[in-house]
Design an enzyme around this catalytic site. Structure first.
Site, mmCIF file in Angstrom:
data_model
loop_
_atom_site.group_PDB
_atom_site.id
_atom_site.type_symbol
_atom_site.label_atom_id
_atom_site.label_comp_id
_atom_site.label_asym_id
_atom_site.label_seq_id
_atom_site.Cartn_x
_atom_site.Cartn_y
_atom_site.Cartn_z
ATOM 1 N N CYS A 206 -9.082 -3.625 -11.478
ATOM 2 C CA CYS A 206 -8.733 -2.517 -10.579
ATOM 3 C C CYS A 206 -7.433 -2.761 -9.833
ATOM 4 C CB CYS A 206 -9.866 -2.231 -9.612
ATOM 5 S SG CYS A 206 -10.195 -3.588 -8.493
ATOM 6 N N ARG B 36 -15.943 -0.415 -2.580
ATOM 7 C CA ARG B 36 -15.708 -1.788 -2.136
ATOM 8 C C ARG B 36 -15.956 -1.863 -0.638
ATOM 9 N NH1 ARG B 36 -9.852 -4.282 -2.722
ATOM 10 N NH2 ARG B 36 -9.364 -2.888 -1.014
ATOM 11 N N GLU C 46 -10.435 -11.928 -7.311
ATOM 12 C CA GLU C 46 -9.062 -11.813 -6.826
ATOM 13 C C GLU C 46 -8.585 -13.107 -6.188
ATOM 14 O OE1 GLU C 46 -8.632 -8.573 -4.023
ATOM 15 O OE2 GLU C 46 -10.519 -9.026 -3.028
ATOM 16 N N ARG D 97 2.361 -11.153 -1.393
ATOM 17 C CA ARG D 97 2.571 -9.836 -2.015
ATOM 18 C C ARG D 97 3.379 -8.899 -1.131
ATOM 19 N NH1 ARG D 97 -3.547 -7.121 -2.164
ATOM 20 N NH2 ARG D 97 -2.559 -5.101 -2.301
ATOM 21 N N ASN E 166 -3.729 -7.646 -7.803
ATOM 22 C CA ASN E 166 -2.712 -7.715 -6.741
ATOM 23 C C ASN E 166 -2.868 -9.012 -5.962
ATOM 24 O OD1 ASN E 166 -2.397 -5.104 -7.624
ATOM 25 N ND2 ASN E 166 -3.423 -4.186 -5.865
ATOM 26 N N ASP E 167 -4.099 -9.280 -5.541
ATOM 27 C CA ASP E 167 -4.324 -10.525 -4.806
ATOM 28 C C ASP E 167 -4.403 -11.727 -5.742
ATOM 29 O OD1 ASP E 167 -4.295 -10.000 -2.006
ATOM 30 O OD2 ASP E 167 -6.114 -8.820 -2.265
ATOM 31 N N HIS F 62 0.808 -1.214 0.000
ATOM 32 C CA HIS F 62 0.000 0.000 0.000
ATOM 33 C C HIS F 62 0.846 1.270 0.000
ATOM 34 C CE1 HIS F 62 -3.964 -1.647 -0.310
ATOM 35 N NE2 HIS F 62 -3.405 -2.712 0.214
ATOM 36 N N ARG G 180 -11.396 2.109 -1.822
ATOM 37 C CA ARG G 180 -11.024 1.147 -0.769
ATOM 38 C C ARG G 180 -11.592 1.650 0.561
ATOM 39 N NH1 ARG G 180 -6.131 0.740 -4.143
ATOM 40 N NH2 ARG G 180 -5.619 -1.452 -4.428
HETATM 41 C C1 PEP Z 1 -6.265 -6.236 -5.608
HETATM 42 O O1 PEP Z 1 -6.110 -7.183 -4.832
HETATM 43 O O2 PEP Z 1 -5.835 -6.219 -6.778
HETATM 44 C C2 PEP Z 1 -6.987 -5.034 -5.159
HETATM 45 C C3 PEP Z 1 -7.329 -4.082 -6.001
HETATM 46 O O3 PEP Z 1 -7.262 -4.911 -3.826
HETATM 47 P P1 PEP Z 1 -6.183 -4.518 -2.698
HETATM 48 O O4 PEP Z 1 -4.919 -4.101 -3.397
HETATM 49 O O5 PEP Z 1 -6.788 -3.427 -1.894
HETATM 50 O O6 PEP Z 1 -6.055 -5.796 -1.947
HETATM 51 MG MG MG Z 2 -7.229 -7.281 -3.000
#
Ligand code: PEP
Ligand code: MG
Length: 544
Positions: free
Chosen positions: A502, A332, A431, A465, A454-455, A188, A296
């Site tokens: 996203c 979300r 995800e 990650r 990302n997930d 983040h 978020r």
């Molecule tokens: C993701 O996992 O790609 C996502 C957009 O959510 P976050 O990064 O907040 O887990």
């Molecule tokens: Mg995520």
């Protein structure tokens, strides 16, 4: 000059002074004292200082986030004056003949334990507050030097790593760049840097932390992943030139404002923006995003020291919807857990937090939290065009339960005579590999999918990650991920749903063509990357 090289996670260049990020933690030792009166007087002084600090924070919060959110600091001021709390500190100093810091720390532990053991959720949450005020008093006692960012200068923040809860507390107007010893591209901190349009470098390693000092002059090159500490004149000159050229290039993209996201052969796509806070709306509008593809909402929880109430949430969602003036806003629901920890949730420590109790799993087992958020969302829906999206879905059963809660909330609001829009779109994040694989079963139940790459990458490639040591095994362009996205796109479209992306991959312009050929309907990226992706789209010709 010393140079360290890590991984650049947002391309930009900045120069300025270093500020080493300090956690407000002090280790407290038990020291026997002769003069207990002097210790009692020190406590009184530290309390007065703490109250003055809190008064200042309260006034700032009142202006910036309103009465309801500022209230917590008024509560902290009252707690400092609480008789039982003060008697405990006094008695420890007098009966044990110990130093003030120790008396405050022991009192904090005792009171926090007492609050935690209470049944009432409100009282339970006070454990965090008593720790917080005690920590403040201890810091005043320890006479700790003011941190470098107390001045008005912008600084390069250097840290081991930054937790999301720490980044929310930073004064963003004073940050020139983020440079961390650990961390990963999808962390983040990296996402925040992209949102703020400032360079960020991660993974510089342990030595970096021991080498870097407050006040050193440095230049950060987020393109090459290098930080130059006390750069020589020649290096500084070269990098300043590079910074100028970079800014000119970014300036050129500004010409794309108001233009369509359309390929040379006429195929269109929506480009939306990701945000974590109401404060980011300015950047969304300035960069001409077509909507918000991911809000978020958990950052509302991270910024608070207690569960945000329905009213607080309603006010935030209403503000986003109104500011976007009818453009689509996808919010979300809470995605707490894993890397986003909040003390007052009292989540147990887990061996594998990313595979643990997070996101929708918390919502479905603590429906009072989920329903409060849903009520706030449904109530806010009349102020714009709302989409609600649910994170970390793995099964049809979860989605059935979620939809049942939505129906329950709607029925309650109707019975109370409270209005909500009947045009809200409901969607899920894709995800987990499970969600992608059963996307044919999930698609008929929703209006849209949004792929959280990302997930999805972490779970598909079994790559944490948050762990920089395995980045070499984490091929973000892995065919498995792209196939899962394509499969989800086909299943969405077969069932009349739309699909967006996203996760951070949405802004990877080497994939824009592939995503468009898959039929992806929307890309949601950091506000500062909207025009870069628009530029990529406008240079594509899919007829070839
Ligand atoms: C993701 O996992 O790609 C996502 C957009 O959510 P976050 O990064 O907040 O887990
Ligand atoms: Mg995520």
């Amino acid at each position: 000059m010393t140079v360290f090289k890590g991984k650049g996670v947002y391309g930009a260049i900045a120069s300025g002074k270093i500020s080493v990020f300090k956690r407000n933690e002090v280790s407290v030792k038990r020291v026997s004292v002769e003069d207990t009166d002097a210790e009692l007087a020190r406590v009184e002084d530290a309390k007065a200082q703490s109250t003055a600090q809190l008064q200042e924070i309260y006034e700032k919060a009142l202006k910036e986030v309103g009465e309801a959110n500022a209230q917590i600091f008024a509560i902290h001021m009252m707690m400092i004056d609480d008789d039982d709390y003060n008697e405990s500190m006094q008695s420890i100093i007098e009966t044990q003949g110990v130093n003030a810091e120790y008396a405050v720390a022991v009192t904090a532990d005792n009171f926090a334990e007492m609050f935690s053991s209470m049944d009432d959720a409100y009282m339970k949450a006070r454990a965090v507050d008593v720790k917080d005020i005690s920590n403040r008093i201890i810091l005043c006692l320890s006479d700790s030097e003011e941190s470098a960012d107390a001045s008005d200068d912008k600084v390069i923040i250097c840290a081991d790593d930054l937790a999301p809860s720490e980044t929310v507390l930073l004064d963003k107007d004073k940050v020139l760049a983020f440079v961390t010893a650990y961390g990963s591209s999808n962390s983040h901190t990296a996402i925040l840097a992209r949102n703020m349009n400032i360079p960020a470098i991660i993974g510089l390693g342990e030595e970096f932390l021991s080498a870097v000092k407050d006040g050193q002059q440095a230049i950060v090159d987020g393109y090459t992943g290098e930080i130059f500490i006390e750069p020589d004149a020649e290096t500084a000159e070269k990098l300043i030139e590079k910074q100028k050229a970079d800014e000119e290039k970014k300036q050129l993209l500004q010409n794309l404002k108001g233009k369509e996201n359309v390929t040379l052969d006429g195929k269109k796509i929506n480009i939306y923006a990701n945000i974590g806070s109401v404060d980011n709306i300015g950047a969304v509008l300035m960069n001409d995003a077509g909507g918000i593809g991911l809000f978020r909402s958990e950052f509302l929880y991270l910024e608070n020291s207690d569960y945000p109430t329905e009213e607080q949430q309603f006010a935030a969602y209403k503000k986003v919807l109104e500011s976007m003036a009818g453009k689509k806003v996808i919010i979300r629901t809470l995605d707490i857990g894993a890397d986003k920890q909040v003390d007052y949730f009292n989540l147990a420590k887990e061996e594998n937090p990313a595979l643990g109790y997070r996101a929708i799993r918390i919502c479905l087992t603590r429906p009072e939290i989920f329903k409060t958020q849903l009520r706030a969302l449904y109530r806010a829906s009349v102020f714009g065009t709302l989409g609600i999206m649910f994170p970390m879905i793995t099964s049809v059963t979860e989605l059935q339960q979620i939809l049942a809660y939505c129906d329950e909330v709607k029925a309650e609001l109707k019975a109370e005579g409270i209005e909500y829009s009947d045009k809200i779109e409901l969607g899920i994040m894709i995800e987990t590999p499970a969600a992608a694989v059963i996307s044919d079963l999930l698609a008929p139940m929703v209006d849209f999918f949004s792929v959280g790459t990302n997930d999805l990458t972490q779970y598909t490639l079994a790559c944490d990650r948050q762990n920089p040591n395995i980045e070499q095994f984490c091929d973000i362009h892995h065919e498995a991920i792209l196939r899962l996205i394509e499969m989800s796109a086909q299943n969405a479209h077969k069932n009349g749903a739309w699909i967006g992306i996203c996760g951070e991959l949405a802004a990877d312009t080497t994939l824009t063509e592939r995503f468009m050929r898959m039929g992806i309907d929307e890309l949601s990226v950091s506000p500062t990357l909207v025009l870069k992706v628009r530029n990529a789209v406008r240079n594509l010709d899919l007829s070839e």
